[in-house]
Design an enzyme around this catalytic site. Sequence first.
Site, PDB file in Angstrom:
ATOM      1  N   CYS A  50       7.299  12.263 -13.914  1.00 12.17           N
ATOM      2  CA  CYS A  50       8.094  12.766 -14.954  1.00 12.17           C
ATOM      3  C   CYS A  50       7.488  13.010 -16.429  1.00 12.17           C
ATOM      4  CB  CYS A  50       9.383  12.134 -15.047  1.00 12.17           C
ATOM      5  SG  CYS A  50       9.602  10.270 -15.015  1.00 12.17           S
ATOM      6  N   CYS A  70      10.188  10.572 -19.016  1.00 12.25           N
ATOM      7  CA  CYS A  70      10.714   9.280 -18.640  1.00 12.25           C
ATOM      8  C   CYS A  70      10.474   8.377 -19.726  1.00 12.25           C
ATOM      9  CB  CYS A  70       9.653   8.714 -17.628  1.00 12.25           C
ATOM     10  SG  CYS A  70      10.076   9.256 -15.957  1.00 12.25           S
ATOM     11  N   CYS A  93      12.397   9.618 -11.395  1.00  7.82           N
ATOM     12  CA  CYS A  93      11.478  10.819 -11.375  1.00  7.82           C
ATOM     13  C   CYS A  93      12.666  11.993 -12.162  1.00  7.82           C
ATOM     14  CB  CYS A  93      11.231  11.202  -9.824  1.00  7.82           C
ATOM     15  SG  CYS A  93      12.535  11.613  -8.657  1.00  7.82           S
TER      16      CYS A  93
END
Length: 133
Positions: A84, A88, A10
């Site tokens: 995210c 990410c 995250c």
Amino acid sequence: MKKPSVLFVCVHNAGRSQMAAAWLRHLAGDRVEVRSAGSEPAEGINPVAVEAMREVGIDITGQTPARLTWDAAEASDVIVTMGCGDACPVFPGKRYEDWQLTDPAGQPLDVVRQVRDEIRQRVVELLAGQRDG
């Protein structure tokens, strides 16, 4: 046979990914290698997440938010991202799951409890899917 590894990601690695990693360690024991990281790690673990996990007998006070590294992602079989988005990174050839979960940052304990319980359910489902893999 190499044991499967799961990476929870995250943004801050202070709440959701820490709770998910703790649940997986708790439920799978040493059958699965567990990692968690954040694209922008926080200074420390969310104290409300610590409290919510303590209520179910899991202590995450010793965990520290870590920065997501290429090596950690490369070494993981499953990468679970949590809210995210574009922060990410995507690594080719990995199994991905994106869990849409409320961010516990700044939330009261009753909201964080709901997130904790939803994460537990998803970890149980993840483990069930891992067994046949």
